[in-house]
Enzyme design. Sequence first.
Site, PDB file in Angstrom:
ATOM      1  N   GLN A 145       8.046  -3.030   5.292  1.00 25.69           N
ATOM      2  CA  GLN A 145       7.060  -3.985   5.671  1.00 25.69           C
ATOM      3  C   GLN A 145       6.427  -4.991   4.580  1.00 25.69           C
ATOM      4  OE1 GLN A 145       4.413  -3.435   9.008  1.00 25.69           O
ATOM      5  NE2 GLN A 145       2.741  -3.234   7.571  1.00 25.69           N
ATOM      6  N   GLU A 146       6.116  -4.361   3.291  1.00 23.09           N
ATOM      7  CA  GLU A 146       5.373  -5.126   2.335  1.00 23.09           C
ATOM      8  C   GLU A 146       5.872  -4.848   0.892  1.00 23.09           C
ATOM      9  OE1 GLU A 146       0.924  -5.517   2.209  1.00 23.09           O
ATOM     10  OE2 GLU A 146       1.117  -4.245   4.171  1.00 23.09           O
ATOM     11  N   SER A 156      -0.064  -3.640  12.581  1.00 16.32           N
ATOM     12  CA  SER A 156       0.689  -2.248  12.446  1.00 16.32           C
ATOM     13  C   SER A 156      -0.363  -1.236  12.151  1.00 16.32           C
ATOM     14  CB  SER A 156       1.544  -2.512  10.938  1.00 16.32           C
ATOM     15  OG  SER A 156       2.144  -0.976  10.853  1.00 16.32           O
ATOM     16  N   ASP A 201      -1.508   5.999   4.816  1.00 20.37           N
ATOM     17  CA  ASP A 201      -2.274   5.173   5.416  1.00 20.37           C
ATOM     18  C   ASP A 201      -2.464   5.423   7.058  1.00 20.37           C
ATOM     19  OD1 ASP A 201      -3.440   2.652   6.719  1.00 20.37           O
ATOM     20  OD2 ASP A 201      -1.886   1.417   6.524  1.00 20.37           O
ATOM     21  N   HIS A 253       5.955  -7.383  10.026  1.00 21.23           N
ATOM     22  CA  HIS A 253       5.654  -8.623   9.606  1.00 21.23           C
ATOM     23  C   HIS A 253       6.280  -9.729   9.340  1.00 21.23           C
ATOM     24  CE1 HIS A 253       1.631  -6.497   7.807  1.00 21.23           C
ATOM     25  NE2 HIS A 253       1.683  -6.394   9.191  1.00 21.23           N
ATOM     26  N   GLU A 265      -0.025 -12.197   6.257  1.00 24.54           N
ATOM     27  CA  GLU A 265      -0.747 -11.826   5.029  1.00 24.54           C
ATOM     28  C   GLU A 265      -0.345 -12.587   3.791  1.00 24.54           C
ATOM     29  OE1 GLU A 265      -0.155  -7.582   4.625  1.00 24.54           O
ATOM     30  OE2 GLU A 265      -1.242  -7.254   6.309  1.00 24.54           O
ATOM     31  N   LYS A 279      -6.004  -4.018  -1.728  1.00 25.08           N
ATOM     32  CA  LYS A 279      -4.938  -4.736  -1.094  1.00 25.08           C
ATOM     33  C   LYS A 279      -5.683  -5.834  -0.185  1.00 25.08           C
ATOM     34  CE  LYS A 279      -1.569  -3.261   1.350  1.00 25.08           C
ATOM     35  NZ  LYS A 279      -0.613  -2.548   2.396  1.00 25.08           N
ATOM     36  N   GLU A 293       3.302   3.406  -0.234  1.00 25.57           N
ATOM     37  CA  GLU A 293       2.502   3.800   0.854  1.00 25.57           C
ATOM     38  C   GLU A 293       3.389   3.801   2.439  1.00 25.57           C
ATOM     39  OE1 GLU A 293      -0.448   0.829   3.706  1.00 25.57           O
ATOM     40  OE2 GLU A 293      -0.358   0.351   1.608  1.00 25.57           O
ATOM     41  N   HIS A 301      -7.265  -4.860   3.280  1.00 18.44           N
ATOM     42  CA  HIS A 301      -7.569  -5.770   4.273  1.00 18.44           C
ATOM     43  C   HIS A 301      -6.707  -5.438   5.754  1.00 18.44           C
ATOM     44  CE1 HIS A 301      -3.634  -8.019   3.321  1.00 18.44           C
ATOM     45  NE2 HIS A 301      -3.513  -6.722   3.066  1.00 18.44           N
ATOM     46  N   ARG A 302      -6.672  -6.288   6.613  1.00 21.76           N
ATOM     47  CA  ARG A 302      -5.896  -6.007   7.723  1.00 21.76           C
ATOM     48  C   ARG A 302      -5.102  -7.364   7.835  1.00 21.76           C
ATOM     49  NH1 ARG A 302      -6.854  -1.405  10.600  1.00 21.76           N
ATOM     50  NH2 ARG A 302      -4.586  -1.352  10.976  1.00 21.76           N
ATOM     51  N   SER A 303      -3.997  -7.330   8.740  1.00 21.59           N
ATOM     52  CA  SER A 303      -3.107  -8.497   9.005  1.00 21.59           C
ATOM     53  C   SER A 303      -4.068  -9.481   9.707  1.00 21.59           C
ATOM     54  CB  SER A 303      -1.858  -8.166   9.640  1.00 21.59           C
ATOM     55  OG  SER A 303      -2.256  -7.527  10.794  1.00 21.59           O
ATOM     56  N   LYS A 325      -9.374   1.735   5.070  1.00 26.36           N
ATOM     57  CA  LYS A 325      -9.826   0.610   5.922  1.00 26.36           C
ATOM     58  C   LYS A 325     -10.936   0.499   6.659  1.00 26.36           C
ATOM     59  CE  LYS A 325      -4.720  -0.654   6.383  1.00 26.36           C
ATOM     60  NZ  LYS A 325      -3.596  -0.552   7.500  1.00 26.36           N
ATOM     61  N   ASP A 360       4.943  -0.855   0.792  1.00 33.04           N
ATOM     62  CA  ASP A 360       4.343  -0.313   1.952  1.00 33.04           C
ATOM     63  C   ASP A 360       5.521  -0.519   2.969  1.00 33.04           C
ATOM     64  OD1 ASP A 360       3.236   0.503   4.154  1.00 33.04           O
ATOM     65  OD2 ASP A 360       1.994  -1.364   4.416  1.00 33.04           O
TER      66      ASP A 360
END
Length: 425
Positions: A164-165, A43, A314, A156, A206, A390, A287, A367-369, A339, A243
């Site tokens: 998403q999160e 994403s 973000d 995700h 993740e 994160k 976020e 982090h990233r996915s 990031k 998020d």
Amino acid sequence: MSLKIESIRAIEILDSRGNPTLRAFVTLNNGITASASVPSGASTGENEACELRDNDNKRYDGKGVLKAVSNVNKIIAPRIIGMDPGRQVEIDRTMIDLDGTPNKTKLGANAILGVSMAAARTASIAANLPLYAYLGGPGAVRIPVPMMNILNGGKHADNSVDLQEFMVMPVGAPSFAEGLRYCAEVFHTLKKILKKKGYATAVGDEGGFAPDLKSNDEACEVIVEAIQKAGYKPGKDIGIALDPAASSFFEKGAYNLSKSGQGKKTSVEMTALYKTWIDKYHVISIEDGLAENDWDGFREHTAALGSRIQIVGDDLYVTNTKFIARGIAEKSTNAVLIKLNQIGSVTETVEAIHLCRKAGWGFVISHRSGETEDAFMADFAVAMGGGQIKSGSACRSERIAKYNRLLEIEAELGKAAVFESPIRQ
């Protein structure tokens, strides 16, 4: 002996999704060698620095990074060899100038960042300092509060959740080790609850669960239930962070909550929806609650909610000082997601953080996915002292590597370690 960089090379490796990424190696003239691996996002914001891919469909569906590897070995290495590894800004600026494009489209942010991080590692080893102490100095003692991803939706997950999160933050824990325990216990309790309700408990990129829940509200409800059944108080011991990644469901000027069947909403209506969740589910951080180009909406969003919770940008900022400066001027959020690979060098990432500090804003190292076992970001989070990270869920080794590194750092610092929530309660 005057320390100099003697050799630089890169290879193509695989990330946690099985896609290619780049690992760079830097060797000094005293024999010290260190490497760094570059993460990859799924994403992504439209203004992120360029992750250079080969686009050769005969290899890895076009996702190979041999061009970026070649750029390290044939273009970057000749210019950086001979430089002092301790001159991080000079190394990074040389690579940025060598690329010469606004978004690192010539050499690739993945090529530049790999060398940037590996150079920092060699310099820390040469200085006989842990990476966090080398980058942050003697005052680098603050261990970040984790935002642990335990439930996924949106891009995700293939389910009926738009956001998403869904994350938990152990804001009432006395230490990182205890906070990590809080989160892990909630994660395992949530698994039991989902199983009892007949939901799947497979995990996403993740490490969060991705069950086919009935709605966005049910996602929050089962997390609150898990917090309580694990023996903790929602909002006091553990808060919920969201998020939504709203850009992913923003279509033709409206927020389309089609997965959950909640219909289309304006930015004002989305803010009102979030307000109800803050009140009902102990949400303490949101976020990307709106789309990356909805600057007017974000300003109103933060004016309405920013005194109560953390509002993180973000995709709005992509770790770029130009966009962060605009956000500060317009009061678009009160925190920024950071990031390393969004901007593409250690130096530029630090500059983004300095801008946040100057404005009195919070920042979250993320982090990233698509991750690797590299734990650079854990040391970086302690070095920068922002108090938030994160790093994904309580499973998948590429996520746990970061948490385990933070446990090591906290143990190493001993009584000097500081762990406290950066979010007002």
